[in-house]
Design an enzyme around this catalytic site. Structure first.
Site, PDB file in Angstrom:
ATOM      1  N   THR A  32       0.842  -1.186   0.000  1.00 32.39           N
ATOM      2  CA  THR A  32       0.000   0.000   0.000  1.00 32.39           C
ATOM      3  C   THR A  32       0.883   1.245   0.000  1.00 32.39           C
ATOM      4  OG1 THR A  32      -1.733  -1.145   1.224  1.00 32.39           O
ATOM      5  CG2 THR A  32      -1.777   1.258   1.286  1.00 32.39           C
ATOM      6  N   LYS A  98       6.786   0.871   8.797  1.00 31.64           N
ATOM      7  CA  LYS A  98       5.717   0.984   7.815  1.00 31.64           C
ATOM      8  C   LYS A  98       4.432   1.408   8.516  1.00 31.64           C
ATOM      9  CE  LYS A  98       5.252  -2.337   4.886  1.00 31.64           C
ATOM     10  NZ  LYS A  98       5.024  -1.301   3.838  1.00 31.64           N
ATOM     11  N   GLY A 100       2.575   4.401   7.256  1.00 30.80           N
ATOM     12  CA  GLY A 100       2.183   5.771   6.950  1.00 30.80           C
ATOM     13  C   GLY A 100       0.827   5.849   6.271  1.00 30.80           C
ATOM     14  N   GLU A 107      -0.468  -5.388   5.964  1.00 25.99           N
ATOM     15  CA  GLU A 107       0.851  -5.515   5.343  1.00 25.99           C
ATOM     16  C   GLU A 107       1.697  -6.547   6.083  1.00 25.99           C
ATOM     17  OE1 GLU A 107       1.218  -0.924   3.641  1.00 25.99           O
ATOM     18  OE2 GLU A 107       2.151  -1.477   5.539  1.00 25.99           O
ATOM     19  N   LYS A 125      14.702   6.889   2.175  1.00 25.23           N
ATOM     20  CA  LYS A 125      14.120   6.013   3.193  1.00 25.23           C
ATOM     21  C   LYS A 125      15.147   5.120   3.888  1.00 25.23           C
ATOM     22  CE  LYS A 125      10.188   7.651   1.870  1.00 25.23           C
ATOM     23  NZ  LYS A 125       9.168   6.874   1.174  1.00 25.23           N
TER      24      LYS A 125
END
Length: 224
Positions: A32, A98, A100, A107, A125
């Site tokens: 995502t 992860k 955000g 996920e 990142k």
């Protein structure tokens, strides 16, 4: 290259990386976020070469379906061949932050099932230590205040993400000012707080490979 161009480049690189591993029986896990969206768009060009996908969010499922790419429920899938997703941060061990996009629980579930987890990101990142990006934590709504108090005890500053409800019907607390020297231990400790569904540290199941888009090109990184 702009950050958007870097995201497109690494999404394209992910297609090139995974396709030799796939056949018409393969199921691809889809993450995502903005980088994952570019991956979905490129996957549409080769959709005939895979069986189906599993999506980590309703938004990704909708995007896949708009391209005519089959989407299955995870419960009917025996195996996810590869899972491709972006990240908010990655360290040198390929431990991630992860969430955000508020899809961290799904996920994490798809990543747990996948034979291989391919993380795709732009160079901004990749960090020495996780924690500059606020850590998302999915919380049962009635436990919001309790969880927040426990997070303060751990040394962070939890902030309720206003107006966000996850696909699971829960809320998100973002933990600011919280550096993470030991991702695995921290992931366990936060998950043990009653009322936490899961947190956005992916260290117990980190990425297997990180495809990183930089101004010098695409780097393929494994844990150091």
């Amino acid at each position: 290259m702009t950050q958007d161009e870097l995201k497109k480049a690494v999404a394209r690189a992910a297609i090139d990386y995974i396709m030799p591993k796939l056949d018409d029986k393969s199921v691809v896990g889809i993450g995502t976020g903005s980088t994952a969206n570019y991956f979905i768009d490129y996957l549409a060009e080769v959709k005939a070469q895979i069986n189906a996908t599993v999506a980590s969010s309703q938004a990704s499922a909708d995007r896949l379906k708009s391209h005519g790419i089959p989407v299955l429920e995870l419960n009917v899938v025996d195996e996810v061949t590869v899972y491709v997703d972006g990240t908010d941060e990655s360290d040198h061990q390929l431990c991630l932050i992860k969430g955000g996009g508020a899809a961290l629980t799904r996920e994490k579930i798809v990543a747990a099932v996948a034979k291989e987890f391919v993380c795709i990101a732009d160079g901004s990142k990749y960090v020495e230590r996780l924690g500059n990006f606020p850590l998302p934590i999915e919380v049962i709504p009635m436990a919001r205040s309790h969880v927040a108090r426990e997070l303060v005890k751990l040394g962070g500053d939890p902030v309720y993400r206003e107006g966000v409800i996850t696909d699971n019907g829960n809320i998100i607390l973002d933990l600011y000012n919280f550096m993470i020297p030991d991702p695995q231990e921290t992931e366990r400790n936060i998950n043990n707080i009653t009322g936490v569904v899961t947190n956005g540290i992916f260290a117990l199941r980190p990425a297997d490979i990180l495809l990183l888009a930089t101004q010098e090109g695409i780097q393929s990184l494994s844990a150091k």
